[in-house]
Design an enzyme around this catalytic site. Sequence first.
Site, PDB file in Angstrom:
ATOM      1  CE  LYS A  74      -3.577   2.363   2.623  1.00 54.00           C
ATOM      2  NZ  LYS A  74      -4.518   2.271   3.741  1.00 54.00           N
ATOM      3  CE  LYS A  93      -6.097   1.829  -0.280  1.00 52.96           C
ATOM      4  NZ  LYS A  93      -6.660   1.736   1.040  1.00 52.96           N
TER       5      LYS A  93
HETATM    6  C1  PBG Z   1      -6.854   3.410   5.604  1.00 59.46           C
HETATM    7  C2  PBG Z   1      -7.410   3.349   4.246  1.00 59.46           C
HETATM    8  C3  PBG Z   1      -7.317   4.334   3.252  1.00 59.46           C
HETATM    9  C4  PBG Z   1      -7.972   3.840   2.128  1.00 59.46           C
HETATM   10  C5  PBG Z   1      -8.459   2.587   2.456  1.00 59.46           C
HETATM   11  N1  PBG Z   1      -8.083   2.285   3.759  1.00 59.46           N
HETATM   12  C6  PBG Z   1      -6.785   5.691   3.304  1.00 59.46           C
HETATM   13  C7  PBG Z   1      -5.399   5.944   3.616  1.00 59.46           C
HETATM   14  O1  PBG Z   1      -4.572   5.045   3.705  1.00 59.46           O
HETATM   15  O2  PBG Z   1      -5.120   7.113   3.795  1.00 59.46           O
HETATM   16  C8  PBG Z   1      -8.108   4.562   0.831  1.00 59.46           C
HETATM   17  C9  PBG Z   1      -9.105   4.023  -0.125  1.00 59.46           C
HETATM   18  C10 PBG Z   1      -9.447   4.936  -1.227  1.00 59.46           C
HETATM   19  O3  PBG Z   1      -8.816   5.980  -1.443  1.00 59.46           O
HETATM   20  O4  PBG Z   1     -10.400   4.610  -1.944  1.00 59.46           O
HETATM   21  N2  PBG Z   1      -7.577   2.666   6.500  1.00 59.46           N
END
Ligand code: PBG
Length: 332
Positions: free
Chosen positions: A202, A254
């Site tokens: 991520k 992601k």
């Molecule tokens: C954090 C989380 C995020 C997203 C999913 N889980 C945000 C981040 O890491 O700041 C982002 C998902 C999206 O942008 O659609 N729990």
Amino acid sequence: MTYPGAAFPQARPRRLRRTPALRRLVEETRIAPADLILPMFVKEGLTEPRPIDSLPGVVQHSRESLRKAAVEAVRAGVGGLMLFGVPVGRDELGSAGCDPEGVLNVAIRDVVAEVGDATVVMSDLCLDEFTSHGHCGVLAADGGVDNDATLAHYGEIAVAQAAAGAHVLGPSGMMDGQVAAVRRALDAAGFADVSILAYAAKYASAFYGPFRDAVESPLQGDRRTYQQDPANVREALREVALDVAEGADLVMVKPALPYLDVVAAVRQAVDLPVAAYQVSGEYAMIEAAAGKGWLDRDRAILETLTSIRRAGAQNVLTYWAVEAATLLRHRY
Ligand code: PBG
């Protein structure tokens, strides 16, 4: 017949592109509705769903509208739902995350009561929606995110979400050792059959902007001390290898579209199912351009999903899951 400059006069790739039926016959990549996972937001205390400005077409659900939307997604054949909770109150430790009456745990119970095993009910396992500072973990005295103290909280949240009935938990905080901590906590509490979808690679991405509106994130600053640097792909493979060793059942990359090379590399490296998250900013870009009439929305949606699939992701988390499922049904 030859055409000028042909090394192989018989080679005419266009023959197979002549009609829609021929193109369909030789299509290498297909997406089924069951490959798609719908992220959904539920906000505590709402009586009506509330639109999210930066995610046109996506809402913060009330408990009731969430149940209805879950049924609709099941009818569309969507493979899974990923639930996110937006609490009314937040604290330093994000304690609503492990409270059985916390918004997300209540929502999991509601959705499971409504759809049972007809789809896969997943929940985001993180602290950021619940903390007053908006970080994905608890803070150390110096203001940094305390990795190991956070793991203990993840373990408690995992047990609460499993007790609420989630089939799959998605630890998304990028703490070191989070998969092992969650697995251990689940097993110790008698939830050995609950799966882990590891947000393995991520990235610290600008494309999460609209999501932070969706969960009303109070975050100041950024997550670069725990999420990955967009420049790195080998590091993603190390992260994935660790998560696999720690007991992940599925692994995720992601965001999706800016990281197709990472998706492809991860697919090559592991035997587990690979998912990719087409995040909020990817959705918002296409919606915004389509809203201006600058591109064909439906084609752009299917093209991006196909590309993510082609790169090697079996499952795609996408805010268009229900709509794409419908578009795909008309297609085949
Ligand atoms: C954090 C989380 C995020 C997203 C999913 N889980 C945000 C981040 O890491 O700041 C982002 C998902 C999206 O942008 O659609 N729990």
